[in-house]
Design a protein around this motif. Sequence first.
Motif, PDB file in Angstrom:
ATOM      1  N   THR A  97      41.012  30.649  38.613  1.00 28.40           N
ATOM      2  CA  THR A  97      39.865  30.702  39.476  1.00 28.40           C
ATOM      3  C   THR A  97      40.129  32.051  40.330  1.00 28.40           C
ATOM      4  O   THR A  97      41.113  32.448  40.771  1.00 28.40           O
ATOM      5  N   THR A  98      39.084  32.555  40.825  1.00 27.55           N
ATOM      6  CA  THR A  98      39.224  33.662  41.939  1.00 27.55           C
ATOM      7  C   THR A  98      39.988  32.986  43.206  1.00 27.55           C
ATOM      8  O   THR A  98      40.669  33.764  43.852  1.00 27.55           O
ATOM      9  N   LYS A  99      39.684  31.731  43.370  1.00 23.91           N
ATOM     10  CA  LYS A  99      40.492  31.173  44.700  1.00 23.91           C
ATOM     11  C   LYS A  99      42.134  31.083  44.321  1.00 23.91           C
ATOM     12  O   LYS A  99      42.790  31.700  45.159  1.00 23.91           O
ATOM     13  N   GLU A 100      42.242  31.111  43.186  1.00 24.32           N
ATOM     14  CA  GLU A 100      43.854  30.899  42.839  1.00 24.32           C
ATOM     15  C   GLU A 100      44.288  32.184  42.688  1.00 24.32           C
ATOM     16  O   GLU A 100      45.544  32.313  43.182  1.00 24.32           O
ATOM     17  N   ILE A 101      43.266  33.257  42.245  1.00 26.34           N
ATOM     18  CA  ILE A 101      44.128  34.471  41.898  1.00 26.34           C
ATOM     19  C   ILE A 101      44.272  35.118  43.578  1.00 26.34           C
ATOM     20  O   ILE A 101      45.289  35.837  43.780  1.00 26.34           O
ATOM     21  N   ALA A 102      43.563  34.948  44.352  1.00 24.97           N
ATOM     22  CA  ALA A 102      43.320  35.241  45.478  1.00 24.97           C
ATOM     23  C   ALA A 102      44.453  34.858  46.578  1.00 24.97           C
ATOM     24  O   ALA A 102      45.276  35.476  47.245  1.00 24.97           O
ATOM     25  N   SER A 103      44.973  33.371  46.261  1.00 26.57           N
ATOM     26  CA  SER A 103      45.988  32.817  47.063  1.00 26.57           C
ATOM     27  C   SER A 103      47.371  33.542  46.177  1.00 26.57           C
ATOM     28  O   SER A 103      48.244  33.874  46.986  1.00 26.57           O
ATOM     29  N   ASP A 104      47.368  33.617  44.816  1.00 25.79           N
ATOM     30  CA  ASP A 104      48.843  34.518  44.172  1.00 25.79           C
ATOM     31  C   ASP A 104      48.957  35.908  44.642  1.00 25.79           C
ATOM     32  O   ASP A 104      50.144  36.180  44.943  1.00 25.79           O
ATOM     33  N   LEU A 105      47.895  36.596  45.053  1.00 29.38           N
ATOM     34  CA  LEU A 105      47.778  37.893  45.399  1.00 29.38           C
ATOM     35  C   LEU A 105      47.980  38.110  46.945  1.00 29.38           C
ATOM     36  O   LEU A 105      47.792  39.398  47.382  1.00 29.38           O
ATOM     37  N   PHE A 106      47.726  37.104  47.540  1.00 28.92           N
ATOM     38  CA  PHE A 106      47.502  37.201  48.968  1.00 28.92           C
ATOM     39  C   PHE A 106      46.391  38.171  49.358  1.00 28.92           C
ATOM     40  O   PHE A 106      46.657  39.135  50.500  1.00 28.92           O
ATOM     41  N   ILE A 107      45.196  38.137  48.830  1.00 29.68           N
ATOM     42  CA  ILE A 107      43.996  38.699  49.208  1.00 29.68           C
ATOM     43  C   ILE A 107      43.053  37.672  49.163  1.00 29.68           C
ATOM     44  O   ILE A 107      42.868  36.502  48.850  1.00 29.68           O
ATOM     45  N   SER A 108      41.746  38.130  49.800  1.00 32.94           N
ATOM     46  CA  SER A 108      40.791  37.186  49.852  1.00 32.94           C
ATOM     47  C   SER A 108      39.773  37.155  48.603  1.00 32.94           C
ATOM     48  O   SER A 108      39.921  38.047  47.678  1.00 32.94           O
ATOM     49  N   GLU A 109      38.936  35.959  48.382  1.00 37.47           N
ATOM     50  CA  GLU A 109      38.322  35.867  47.228  1.00 37.47           C
ATOM     51  C   GLU A 109      37.311  36.947  46.993  1.00 37.47           C
ATOM     52  O   GLU A 109      36.936  37.510  46.122  1.00 37.47           O
ATOM     53  N   LYS A 110      37.002  37.712  48.027  1.00 40.20           N
ATOM     54  CA  LYS A 110      35.989  38.664  48.155  1.00 40.20           C
ATOM     55  C   LYS A 110      36.421  39.977  47.247  1.00 40.20           C
ATOM     56  O   LYS A 110      35.825  40.563  46.623  1.00 40.20           O
ATOM     57  N   THR A 111      37.885  39.990  47.957  1.00 43.27           N
ATOM     58  CA  THR A 111      38.578  41.222  47.178  1.00 43.27           C
ATOM     59  C   THR A 111      38.526  41.193  45.694  1.00 43.27           C
ATOM     60  O   THR A 111      38.825  41.915  45.126  1.00 43.27           O
ATOM     61  N   VAL A 112      38.948  39.652  45.451  1.00 38.90           N
ATOM     62  CA  VAL A 112      39.328  39.677  43.833  1.00 38.90           C
ATOM     63  C   VAL A 112      37.952  39.710  43.249  1.00 38.90           C
ATOM     64  O   VAL A 112      37.991  40.334  42.181  1.00 38.90           O
ATOM     65  N   ARG A 113      36.731  39.326  43.683  1.00 34.19           N
ATOM     66  CA  ARG A 113      35.298  39.594  43.255  1.00 34.19           C
ATOM     67  C   ARG A 113      35.104  41.003  42.894  1.00 34.19           C
ATOM     68  O   ARG A 113      34.672  41.590  41.937  1.00 34.19           O
ATOM     69  N   ASN A 114      35.396  41.955  44.230  1.00 36.70           N
ATOM     70  CA  ASN A 114      35.402  43.237  44.105  1.00 36.70           C
ATOM     71  C   ASN A 114      36.142  43.928  42.907  1.00 36.70           C
ATOM     72  O   ASN A 114      35.642  44.766  41.999  1.00 36.70           O
ATOM     73  N   HIS A 115      37.279  43.391  42.783  1.00 34.59           N
ATOM     74  CA  HIS A 115      38.374  44.235  41.760  1.00 34.59           C
ATOM     75  C   HIS A 115      37.718  43.740  40.275  1.00 34.59           C
ATOM     76  O   HIS A 115      37.773  44.626  39.575  1.00 34.59           O
TER      77      HIS A 115
END
Length: 51
Positions: A28-46
């Motif tokens: 999920t975007t939440k899991e990705i954000a946690s794994d990469l130490f970035i915000s969920e918003k940044t994940v969605r932007n990528h």
Amino acid sequence: MKENEFTHKPLLTKREREVFELLVQDKTTKEIASDLFISEKTVRNHISNGM
């Protein structure tokens, strides 16, 4: 640089590739954000930038 030599820019940035690699692992975007130490918003932007 010679006229016929081209430098190719990758289609995705390193971080975008990292995000997509985790996406295809069904994270999920939440899991990705946690794994990469970035915000969920940044994940969605990528993800948006990669599309």
